[in-house]
Scaffold this motif. Structure first.
Motif, PDB file in Angstrom:
ATOM      1  N   ASN A   2       0.720  -1.404   0.026  1.00  0.00           N
ATOM      2  CA  ASN A   2       0.080  -0.113  -0.091  1.00  0.00           C
ATOM      3  C   ASN A   2       0.851   1.214  -0.104  1.00  0.00           C
ATOM      4  N   ALA A   3       0.469   2.161  -0.799  1.00  0.00           N
ATOM      5  CA  ALA A   3       1.218   3.711  -0.790  1.00  0.00           C
ATOM      6  C   ALA A   3       0.817   4.354   0.090  1.00  0.00           C
ATOM      7  N   GLN A   4       1.681   5.212   0.339  1.00  0.00           N
ATOM      8  CA  GLN A   4       1.269   6.302   1.477  1.00  0.00           C
ATOM      9  C   GLN A   4       0.882   7.692   0.777  1.00  0.00           C
ATOM     10  N   SER A   5       0.066   8.554   1.070  1.00  0.00           N
ATOM     11  CA  SER A   5      -0.157   9.543   0.802  1.00  0.00           C
ATOM     12  C   SER A   5       0.219  10.796   1.339  1.00  0.00           C
ATOM     13  N   PRO A   6       1.122  11.883   1.030  1.00  0.00           N
ATOM     14  CA  PRO A   6       1.613  12.920   2.013  1.00  0.00           C
ATOM     15  C   PRO A   6       0.595  14.167   1.872  1.00  0.00           C
ATOM     16  N   CYS A   7      -0.399  13.713   1.644  1.00  0.00           N
ATOM     17  CA  CYS A   7      -1.489  14.912   1.488  1.00  0.00           C
ATOM     18  C   CYS A   7      -2.118  15.625   2.490  1.00  0.00           C
ATOM     19  N   SER A   8      -2.586  16.775   2.227  1.00  0.00           N
ATOM     20  CA  SER A   8      -2.860  17.578   3.318  1.00  0.00           C
ATOM     21  C   SER A   8      -4.514  17.885   3.584  1.00  0.00           C
ATOM     22  N   PHE A   9      -5.201  17.241   2.640  1.00  0.00           N
ATOM     23  CA  PHE A   9      -6.663  17.715   3.062  1.00  0.00           C
ATOM     24  C   PHE A   9      -7.458  16.521   2.034  1.00  0.00           C
ATOM     25  N   ASP A  10      -9.013  16.325   2.594  1.00  0.00           N
ATOM     26  CA  ASP A  10      -9.726  15.290   1.825  1.00  0.00           C
ATOM     27  C   ASP A  10     -10.586  16.213   1.062  1.00  0.00           C
ATOM     28  N   TRP A  11     -10.365  15.987  -0.252  1.00  0.00           N
ATOM     29  CA  TRP A  11     -11.315  16.490  -1.239  1.00  0.00           C
ATOM     30  C   TRP A  11     -12.722  16.267  -1.244  1.00  0.00           C
ATOM     31  N   THR A  12     -13.312  15.058  -0.305  1.00  0.00           N
ATOM     32  CA  THR A  12     -14.604  14.826  -0.175  1.00  0.00           C
ATOM     33  C   THR A  12     -15.126  15.567   1.074  1.00  0.00           C
ATOM     34  N   ASP A  13     -14.261  16.328   1.619  1.00  0.00           N
ATOM     35  CA  ASP A  13     -14.843  16.917   2.966  1.00  0.00           C
ATOM     36  C   ASP A  13     -15.431  15.870   3.905  1.00  0.00           C
ATOM     37  N   GLY A  14     -14.789  14.636   3.962  1.00  0.00           N
ATOM     38  CA  GLY A  14     -15.238  13.726   5.073  1.00  0.00           C
ATOM     39  C   GLY A  14     -16.571  12.993   4.551  1.00  0.00           C
ATOM     40  N   LEU A  15     -17.289  13.003   3.413  1.00  0.00           N
ATOM     41  CA  LEU A  15     -18.265  12.402   3.224  1.00  0.00           C
ATOM     42  C   LEU A  15     -18.230  11.065   2.631  1.00  0.00           C
TER      43      LEU A  15
END
Length: 287
Positions: A2-15
């Protein structure tokens, strides 16, 4: 792996159950102010809202196996571990797929409720070299694994034609038209994720895709356009599907004349077997 994503926000706003990550360093910004994330299809212009009401009779099963009325009527679509049967990916003719619905007594974990709920795998958005935003998986996927819907506004043929004519080549969205052939004729379903959609909106086209789109019904006569892995997919691979081809359909190579006359959009999948241009539904422009 599994890859790890160093991202800072969720594009779905938690949906969604799993966040859909965005990489700011890759050039993917937040959602457009005109865009609203939806997990499933919603009725758009030209569509009667009553078509979104449940129409299927439910079962009284707790575990839906071979003697379940839903399975007996429509068939067993999945294996015990929730994967689409591989025969569905290989056949030239796709059968009608209907899952258990809101009128059924079975639990959400029922083996006949695979595509319901949310995005099933961890994915992220990233900026591709030639195709704009793309989607890649953050986990390994087996053949038959359900990934997500291609969700958006369900619109009429007239509205699809109007929007297609107004669409610019640089616009990222792509209206999907699915044609289902039956005894009574052709059932057309148009999905437009431009203003309302889910992560499927950013799946790019490929002339040799790793996902297959199949229509699946749950509660209503309007199908959900569901995307399944058609081969083993490694973590970190871009996910893609063919915008206008089901298994067994003839592939068309478009000429420069076709492009000039109909405004075809060049394909940038980069494969040696690339067909040249993105497919489109010519019947939208018939008089």
């Amino acid at each position: 792996m599994n890859a790890q994503s160093p991202c800072s926000f969720d594009w779905t706003d938690g949906l969604e159950k799993f966040p859909v990550y965005c990489r700011k360093e890759d050039g993917v910004q937040g959602k457009d102010s005109m865009f609203q994330y939806v997990k499933h299809n919603i009725p758009g212009p030209g569509i009667d809202k009553e078509k979104f009401l449940p129409v299927f009779i439910g079962c009284s099963c707790h575990e839906c196996i071979s003697d379940c009325p839903c399975v007996q009527r429509f068939g067993q679509n999945y294996t015990k571990d929730g994967k689409l049967k591989t025969s569905y990916l290989d056949t030239n003719e796709h059968k009608v797929m209907v899952e258990c619905n809101t009128n059924c007594s079975c639990f959400k974990t029922c083996v006949n409720r695979v595509i319901q709920g949310e995005v099933k795998v961890r994915v992220e958005l990233f900026w591709t070299l030639s195709k704009g935003i793309g989607v890649r998986t953050l986990e390994d996927l087996d053949p038959g694994a359900f990934v997500c819907e291609y969700a958006g506004e369900i619109i009429s043929s007239d509205e699809a034609r109007k929007r297609s004519l107004a669409q610019r080549k640089e616009d990222m969205n792509y209206i999907i038209t699915v044609n289902e052939h039956c005894k009574s004729g052709v059932i057309k379903t148009h999905v437009d994720p431009r203003n309302f959609g889910n992560v499927g909106r950013f799946l790019n086209h490929s002339c040799d895709p790793n996902l297959t789109m199949l229509p699946v019904r749950v509660d209503t006569e309007i199908p959900l356009l569901c995307l399944f892995a058609n081969r083993k997919i490694s973590s970190g691979e871009e996910l893609n599907f063919h915008y206008g081809l089901s298994s067994g359909e003839e592939r068309t190579v478009y000429s420069d004349i076709d492009q000039k006359e109909s405004g075809l959009i060049p394909c940038n999948c980069g494969l040696q077997a690339c067909l040249g241009y993105l497919p489109f539904d010519k019947t939208l422009f018939d008089d």
